[in-house]
Design a protein around this motif. Sequence first.
Motif, PDB file in Angstrom:
ATOM      1  N   ILE A   4       0.846  -1.189   0.000  1.00 37.15           N
ATOM      2  CA  ILE A   4       0.000   0.000   0.000  1.00 37.15           C
ATOM      3  C   ILE A   4       0.885   1.244   0.000  1.00 37.15           C
ATOM      4  O   ILE A   4       1.740   1.409   0.868  1.00 37.15           O
ATOM      5  N   LEU A   5       0.684   2.107  -0.986  1.00 41.93           N
ATOM      6  CA  LEU A   5       1.380   3.390  -1.043  1.00 41.93           C
ATOM      7  C   LEU A   5       0.455   4.450  -0.473  1.00 41.93           C
ATOM      8  O   LEU A   5      -0.677   4.613  -0.933  1.00 41.93           O
ATOM      9  N   ILE A   6       0.949   5.166   0.536  1.00 45.31           N
ATOM     10  CA  ILE A   6       0.171   6.213   1.183  1.00 45.31           C
ATOM     11  C   ILE A   6       0.869   7.546   0.936  1.00 45.31           C
ATOM     12  O   ILE A   6       2.055   7.703   1.246  1.00 45.31           O
ATOM     13  N   LEU A   7       0.148   8.499   0.395  1.00 41.34           N
ATOM     14  CA  LEU A   7       0.698   9.813   0.103  1.00 41.34           C
ATOM     15  C   LEU A   7       0.156  10.849   1.080  1.00 41.34           C
ATOM     16  O   LEU A   7      -1.003  10.790   1.495  1.00 41.34           O
ATOM     17  N   ALA A   8       1.007  11.792   1.423  1.00 39.91           N
ATOM     18  CA  ALA A   8       0.613  12.957   2.205  1.00 39.91           C
ATOM     19  C   ALA A   8       1.326  14.159   1.597  1.00 39.91           C
ATOM     20  O   ALA A   8       2.494  14.063   1.213  1.00 39.91           O
ATOM     21  N   ALA A   9       0.646  15.271   1.494  1.00 43.91           N
ATOM     22  CA  ALA A   9       1.249  16.436   0.857  1.00 43.91           C
ATOM     23  C   ALA A   9       2.371  17.025   1.704  1.00 43.91           C
ATOM     24  O   ALA A   9       3.404  17.449   1.169  1.00 43.91           O
ATOM     25  N   PRO A  11       4.981  17.150   5.363  1.00 35.80           N
ATOM     26  CA  PRO A  11       5.646  16.291   6.360  1.00 35.80           C
ATOM     27  C   PRO A  11       4.810  16.099   7.615  1.00 35.80           C
ATOM     28  O   PRO A  11       4.807  15.005   8.198  1.00 35.80           O
ATOM     29  N   GLU A  12       4.113  17.141   8.048  1.00 38.72           N
ATOM     30  CA  GLU A  12       3.281  17.013   9.250  1.00 38.72           C
ATOM     31  C   GLU A  12       2.201  15.961   9.064  1.00 38.72           C
ATOM     32  O   GLU A  12       1.838  15.259  10.017  1.00 38.72           O
ATOM     33  N   GLU A  13       1.678  15.847   7.853  1.00 40.91           N
ATOM     34  CA  GLU A  13       0.633  14.869   7.571  1.00 40.91           C
ATOM     35  C   GLU A  13       1.203  13.460   7.485  1.00 40.91           C
ATOM     36  O   GLU A  13       0.596  12.505   7.970  1.00 40.91           O
ATOM     37  N   ALA A  14       2.364  13.323   6.861  1.00 41.97           N
ATOM     38  CA  ALA A  14       2.995  12.002   6.761  1.00 41.97           C
ATOM     39  C   ALA A  14       3.454  11.508   8.134  1.00 41.97           C
ATOM     40  O   ALA A  14       3.282  10.329   8.476  1.00 41.97           O
ATOM     41  N   ASP A  15       4.029  12.404   8.931  1.00 41.20           N
ATOM     42  CA  ASP A  15       4.558  12.012  10.245  1.00 41.20           C
ATOM     43  C   ASP A  15       3.454  11.688  11.240  1.00 41.20           C
ATOM     44  O   ASP A  15       3.710  11.035  12.266  1.00 41.20           O
ATOM     45  N   ALA A  16       2.219  12.139  10.963  1.00 36.83           N
ATOM     46  CA  ALA A  16       1.100  11.853  11.863  1.00 36.83           C
ATOM     47  C   ALA A  16       0.572  10.441  11.700  1.00 36.83           C
ATOM     48  O   ALA A  16      -0.257   9.991  12.495  1.00 36.83           O
ATOM     49  N   LEU A  17       1.056   9.712  10.699  1.00 33.47           N
ATOM     50  CA  LEU A  17       0.610   8.341  10.440  1.00 33.47           C
ATOM     51  C   LEU A  17       1.647   7.368  10.973  1.00 33.47           C
ATOM     52  O   LEU A  17       2.819   7.422  10.576  1.00 33.47           O
ATOM     53  N   PHE A  18       1.247   6.498  11.914  1.00 35.74           N
ATOM     54  CA  PHE A  18       2.171   5.584  12.584  1.00 35.74           C
ATOM     55  C   PHE A  18       3.435   6.341  13.012  1.00 35.74           C
ATOM     56  O   PHE A  18       4.554   6.017  12.586  1.00 35.74           O
ATOM     57  N   PRO A  19       3.277   7.378  13.827  1.00 39.66           N
ATOM     58  CA  PRO A  19       4.405   8.262  14.153  1.00 39.66           C
ATOM     59  C   PRO A  19       5.559   7.515  14.818  1.00 39.66           C
ATOM     60  O   PRO A  19       5.366   6.640  15.653  1.00 39.66           O
ATOM     61  N   GLY A  20       6.758   7.876  14.383  1.00 40.01           N
ATOM     62  CA  GLY A  20       7.976   7.344  14.986  1.00 40.01           C
ATOM     63  C   GLY A  20       8.346   5.948  14.566  1.00 40.01           C
ATOM     64  O   GLY A  20       9.313   5.386  15.091  1.00 40.01           O
ATOM     65  N   LEU A  28      13.615  10.580  -4.707  1.00 37.94           N
ATOM     66  CA  LEU A  28      12.970  11.799  -5.190  1.00 37.94           C
ATOM     67  C   LEU A  28      11.986  12.346  -4.169  1.00 37.94           C
ATOM     68  O   LEU A  28      11.811  13.557  -4.038  1.00 37.94           O
ATOM     69  N   PHE A  29      11.313  11.451  -3.427  1.00 38.15           N
ATOM     70  CA  PHE A  29      10.364  11.844  -2.396  1.00 38.15           C
ATOM     71  C   PHE A  29      10.742  11.200  -1.068  1.00 38.15           C
ATOM     72  O   PHE A  29      11.161  10.042  -1.040  1.00 38.15           O
ATOM     73  N   ALA A  30      10.597  11.941   0.017  1.00 34.76           N
ATOM     74  CA  ALA A  30      10.834  11.378   1.341  1.00 34.76           C
ATOM     75  C   ALA A  30       9.823  10.264   1.584  1.00 34.76           C
ATOM     76  O   ALA A  30       8.619  10.459   1.394  1.00 34.76           O
ATOM     77  N   GLU A  31      10.323   9.112   2.003  1.00 36.54           N
ATOM     78  CA  GLU A  31       9.442   7.953   2.178  1.00 36.54           C
ATOM     79  C   GLU A  31       9.837   7.201   3.433  1.00 36.54           C
ATOM     80  O   GLU A  31      11.008   7.130   3.800  1.00 36.54           O
ATOM     81  N   ARG A  32       8.834   6.643   4.088  1.00 36.90           N
ATOM     82  CA  ARG A  32       9.034   5.804   5.264  1.00 36.90           C
ATOM     83  C   ARG A  32       8.400   4.460   4.969  1.00 36.90           C
ATOM     84  O   ARG A  32       7.242   4.391   4.523  1.00 36.90           O
ATOM     85  N   ARG A  33       9.113   3.365   5.215  1.00 40.46           N
ATOM     86  CA  ARG A  33       8.604   2.031   4.913  1.00 40.46           C
ATOM     87  C   ARG A  33       8.469   1.219   6.192  1.00 40.46           C
ATOM     88  O   ARG A  33       9.352   1.234   7.048  1.00 40.46           O
ATOM     89  N   ILE A  43       5.010   5.259   3.056  1.00 41.08           N
ATOM     90  CA  ILE A  43       4.377   6.538   3.390  1.00 41.08           C
ATOM     91  C   ILE A  43       5.247   7.634   2.800  1.00 41.08           C
ATOM     92  O   ILE A  43       6.367   7.865   3.263  1.00 41.08           O
ATOM     93  N   ALA A  44       4.757   8.301   1.768  1.00 38.86           N
ATOM     94  CA  ALA A  44       5.560   9.268   1.027  1.00 38.86           C
ATOM     95  C   ALA A  44       5.012  10.681   1.191  1.00 38.86           C
ATOM     96  O   ALA A  44       3.796  10.888   1.187  1.00 38.86           O
ATOM     97  N   THR A  45       5.922  11.640   1.326  1.00 41.78           N
ATOM     98  CA  THR A  45       5.558  13.051   1.338  1.00 41.78           C
ATOM     99  C   THR A  45       5.705  13.577  -0.080  1.00 41.78           C
ATOM    100  O   THR A  45       6.815  13.710  -0.591  1.00 41.78           O
ATOM    101  N   CYS A  46       4.575  13.864  -0.716  1.00 40.14           N
ATOM    102  CA  CYS A  46       4.615  14.205  -2.148  1.00 40.14           C
ATOM    103  C   CYS A  46       4.821  15.677  -2.414  1.00 40.14           C
ATOM    104  O   CYS A  46       5.297  16.057  -3.493  1.00 40.14           O
TER     105      CYS A  46
END
Length: 216
Positions: A4-9, A11-20, A28-33, A43-46
Amino acid sequence: MAHILILAALPEEADALFPGSGERVGGLFAERRLTVAGHRLGIATCGLGKVNAALCAGALAGNADLLLMTGTCGSLGAASGAYWIAEALQHDYGANQPGLFRRYRAGEWPIGEAGEAHFSAMADPGLGLPHARIASGDSFVSCPDAAADLASLGATLVDMEVGAVAQVSARLGKSWGAIKAVTDDANDDSAGDFHANLVRAARVAGQATERLIAMI
């Protein structure tokens, strides 16, 4: 195991998902796996806007089974809280005609009779969130008149990305979904309200998205 690829516009939105949690990777895009509930998540910050959202989705969605978006939005009369985005359209795609801007489904010829302009999301698995149609476009809406125009399209929320992710998903033949939480009312106070409510609303959307992942 689904990918599942999850996008957030933002960083605050991406970091709020499963934080830490998860491993941060470059590119090219900051991503957390990470792996959650038997699913592989990216989880990518687009970044802001339709081009960034489409580029990120297209670049990272190759092996994804599902595209999701989490984050924040403006309200076009909807109450505060999180929403399941059942439909998305691009409010700035269409045809300029004398005294009228006609909306068409993004990617289709903006000529002739206009049919449905929206893209439909995957079926709601039973989150219990209110459903909404979101209008996406490359502008931050902080004008009551503009908000009223978008509301006339049947939209109750506005953002800058979901409609583009929906279009990419349709082109790639992949399912998509989105959960957004309200920061502002698309009026004269929106800039201040957005910044004041960003972190809180991002976490509200993130928590609902975490529940969604557990249900899929």
